[in-house]
Design an enzyme around this catalytic site. Sequence first.
Site, PDB file in Angstrom:
ATOM      1  N   ASP A  89       0.904  -9.882   3.916  1.00  0.00           N
ATOM      2  CA  ASP A  89      -0.354  -9.699   4.654  1.00  0.00           C
ATOM      3  C   ASP A  89      -1.591  -9.942   3.792  1.00  0.00           C
ATOM      4  O   ASP A  89      -2.690 -10.097   4.319  1.00  0.00           O
ATOM      5  CB  ASP A  89      -0.429  -8.269   5.218  1.00  0.00           C
ATOM      6  CG  ASP A  89       0.565  -8.028   6.344  1.00  0.00           C
ATOM      7  OD1 ASP A  89       1.306  -8.963   6.677  1.00  0.00           O
ATOM      8  OD2 ASP A  89       0.596  -6.907   6.880  1.00  0.00           O
TER       9      ASP A  89
ATOM     10  N   GLU B  19      -0.612  -9.899  15.015  1.00  0.00           N
ATOM     11  CA  GLU B  19       0.070  -8.868  15.819  1.00  0.00           C
ATOM     12  C   GLU B  19      -0.822  -7.631  16.019  1.00  0.00           C
ATOM     13  O   GLU B  19      -0.694  -6.916  17.005  1.00  0.00           O
ATOM     14  CB  GLU B  19       1.382  -8.458  15.154  1.00  0.00           C
ATOM     15  CG  GLU B  19       1.152  -7.886  13.766  1.00  0.00           C
ATOM     16  CD  GLU B  19       2.404  -7.541  12.982  1.00  0.00           C
ATOM     17  OE1 GLU B  19       3.505  -7.584  13.527  1.00  0.00           O
ATOM     18  OE2 GLU B  19       2.246  -7.224  11.787  1.00  0.00           O
TER      19      GLU B  19
ATOM     20  N   GLU C 177       0.810  -1.223   0.000  1.00  0.00           N
ATOM     21  CA  GLU C 177       0.000   0.000   0.000  1.00  0.00           C
ATOM     22  C   GLU C 177       0.845   1.275   0.000  1.00  0.00           C
ATOM     23  O   GLU C 177       0.495   2.259  -0.667  1.00  0.00           O
ATOM     24  CB  GLU C 177      -0.961   0.017   1.209  1.00  0.00           C
ATOM     25  CG  GLU C 177      -0.270  -0.324   2.513  1.00  0.00           C
ATOM     26  CD  GLU C 177      -0.988   0.181   3.757  1.00  0.00           C
ATOM     27  OE1 GLU C 177      -0.748  -0.380   4.827  1.00  0.00           O
ATOM     28  OE2 GLU C 177      -1.770   1.141   3.670  1.00  0.00           O
TER      29      GLU C 177
HETATM   30  O1  F6P Z   1       3.669  -4.995   5.948  1.00  0.00           O
HETATM   31  C1  F6P Z   1       4.076  -6.300   6.057  1.00  0.00           C
HETATM   32  C2  F6P Z   1       4.567  -6.611   7.440  1.00  0.00           C
HETATM   33  O2  F6P Z   1       5.096  -7.888   7.400  1.00  0.00           O
HETATM   34  C3  F6P Z   1       3.536  -6.451   8.553  1.00  0.00           C
HETATM   35  O3  F6P Z   1       2.744  -7.594   8.732  1.00  0.00           O
HETATM   36  C4  F6P Z   1       4.393  -6.172   9.750  1.00  0.00           C
HETATM   37  O4  F6P Z   1       3.710  -5.430  10.740  1.00  0.00           O
HETATM   38  C5  F6P Z   1       5.504  -5.358   9.189  1.00  0.00           C
HETATM   39  O5  F6P Z   1       5.626  -5.737   7.832  1.00  0.00           O
HETATM   40  C6  F6P Z   1       6.813  -5.536   9.906  1.00  0.00           C
HETATM   41  O6  F6P Z   1       7.720  -4.646   9.386  1.00  0.00           O
HETATM   42  P1  F6P Z   1       9.263  -4.587   9.726  1.00  0.00           P
HETATM   43  O7  F6P Z   1       9.929  -5.639   8.924  1.00  0.00           O
HETATM   44  O8  F6P Z   1       9.674  -3.230   9.309  1.00  0.00           O
HETATM   45  O9  F6P Z   1       9.409  -4.868  11.183  1.00  0.00           O
END
Ligand code: F6P
Length: 340
Positions: free
Chosen positions: A126, A220, A102
């Site tokens: 996701d 989460e 997004e």
């Molecule tokens: O946007 C995808 C995602 O995997 C989410 O599910 C998660 O909250 C986020 O990325 C985690 O991001 P990072 O790798 O920056 O901790």
Amino acid sequence: MRIGILTGGGDCPGLNAVIRAVVRSAMSNGDEVVGFRDGWRGVLDDDAVPLDLASVRGLLPRGGTVLGTSRTNPYAIEGGAERLVATLERHRLDALVPVGGEDTLGVAAKLAGEGLRVVGVPKTIDNDLDGTDYTFGFDTAVGVAMEAIDRLHTTGDSHHRTLVVEVMGRHAGWIALHAGMAGGATVVLVPERPFDVEAVVGHCLHRFESGYSPIVVVSEGARPADGALVTASGQTDAFGHVRLGGIGAALAALLEERTGREARAVVLGHVQRGGTPSAFDRVLATRFGLAAVDAVHEGQTGVMVALRGTDVVLVPIAEATAHLKLVPLERYAEAEVFFG
Ligand code: F6P
């Protein structure tokens, strides 16, 4: 033609398969491809690398992205939009193919609005991007989570304790829903449906009564109806997202107290994102890459390749990024039949 490509946002199994497909298809048409390193950061700083057949050899099964990624938001940086345009003009690009979720595609939609030729490729584990039935990376992530749940059943049953499995899913509970259904979870908790702690306790006690131990799968981003989101830190990224994490441990402590049985939390975290893509994701990513190059050749812009049923189609990026694709309540109700 000269085509640029970048990968932005959280990495995702299948990104390299898209890069490979774009380069292979472009080369067979006599096009040239330029890769930008680390998402929009590479375009801002003009950090580019020419991509040829040799640079994509062996990429199909490889996780992550050889181009690197970042959560850089050029529109949050002063003069960012001008720097993007200057780099793209300097490389005399006919079109840019941003591969992202997004946030990355939101930037792509703005660039297309400014007259640049952009064809997006959707990615996110996701699976919450609207306009496409599936994004690649999701199937791999669900497979990893399902295998973990399968393993946790046997250790949980041996110790007669509850196991809470925290999976990724910031706004949408698709990973929790699919992994929980595939793994036979006792309860699945998703961000779309704030949960009633009493009901979760009831399902866990019921599971213990049947002689087995409960597995609670929680996104989460899930939260109790009378409580707040659990965050890992107060910091936000360049797109304003907080870092989530911790609901699993909080819930395990609560369930231990309320059921009187031991409980443990397992956070699957980035294990869900790393490693080799599933066959489904390799094929989807490859088809998306091919369709993106076709769209560039057709002179399309402001569009994103998408899966509808079994067909790859084009949809306006603006439409696909207007809303997130959340788990509908009727899909959640299917999982609920198996709770307890
Ligand atoms: O946007 C995808 C995602 O995997 C989410 O599910 C998660 O909250 C986020 O990325 C985690 O991001 P990072 O790798 O920056 O901790």
